[in-house]
Motif scaffolding. Structure first.
Motif, PDB file in Angstrom:
ATOM      1  N   GLN A 130      43.113  52.375  51.548  1.00 32.93           N
ATOM      2  CA  GLN A 130      44.185  51.399  51.510  1.00 32.93           C
ATOM      3  C   GLN A 130      43.586  49.998  51.609  1.00 32.93           C
ATOM      4  OE1 GLN A 130      46.748  52.454  54.732  1.00 32.93           O
ATOM      5  NE2 GLN A 130      47.860  53.962  53.513  1.00 32.93           N
ATOM      6  N   PRO A 131      44.201  49.031  50.925  1.00 31.13           N
ATOM      7  CA  PRO A 131      43.680  47.664  50.994  1.00 31.13           C
ATOM      8  C   PRO A 131      43.941  47.046  52.375  1.00 31.13           C
ATOM      9  CG  PRO A 131      45.723  47.709  49.767  1.00 31.13           C
ATOM     10  CD  PRO A 131      45.357  49.144  50.066  1.00 31.13           C
ATOM     11  N   PHE A 132      43.200  45.983  52.654  1.00 32.11           N
ATOM     12  CA  PHE A 132      43.424  45.263  53.904  1.00 32.11           C
ATOM     13  C   PHE A 132      44.828  44.672  53.904  1.00 32.11           C
ATOM     14  CE2 PHE A 132      38.714  44.909  53.853  1.00 32.11           C
ATOM     15  CZ  PHE A 132      38.486  45.520  55.082  1.00 32.11           C
ATOM     16  N   PRO A 133      45.438  44.515  55.080  1.00 33.48           N
ATOM     17  CA  PRO A 133      46.808  43.991  55.108  1.00 33.48           C
ATOM     18  C   PRO A 133      46.920  42.522  54.711  1.00 33.48           C
ATOM     19  CG  PRO A 133      45.984  44.304  57.325  1.00 33.48           C
ATOM     20  CD  PRO A 133      44.978  44.902  56.401  1.00 33.48           C
ATOM     21  N   PHE A 134      45.809  41.768  54.802  1.00 32.54           N
ATOM     22  CA  PHE A 134      45.824  40.357  54.456  1.00 32.54           C
ATOM     23  C   PHE A 134      44.721  40.061  53.461  1.00 32.54           C
ATOM     24  CE2 PHE A 134      47.343  40.426  58.932  1.00 32.54           C
ATOM     25  CZ  PHE A 134      48.627  39.979  58.702  1.00 32.54           C
TER      26      PHE A 134
END
Length: 69
Positions: free
Chosen positions: A4-8
């Motif tokens: 999953q990509p980083f949240p920011f």
């Protein structure tokens, strides 16, 4: 492995570090006051304003949209 990509975005993390530096700077300014218990200009006015600006900047950094979206 969870990819999953980083949240920011990188921009958000950079802004968060600037906000954190402002918060730390505000507390350092409060501690630099020469009056007893920090009751001078630095401890009662300038330091809290810089600290509050750091917290406001943190909120901006969290809610800032990336250019892609």
């Amino acid at each position: 492995m969870n990819n999953q990509p980083f949240p920011f975005e990188k921009k958000n993390y950079r802004l968060m570090l600037i906000g954190l530096a402002l918060i730390v700077l505000g507390f350092v300014i409060i501690g630099m006051d020469s009056e007893p218990h920090g009751n001078g200009f630095l401890g009662l006015t300038l330091g809290p304003i810089v600290t509050l600006a750091g917290f406001i900047f943190e909120f901006y950094a969290i809610f800032a949209k990336s250019e892609k979206n």
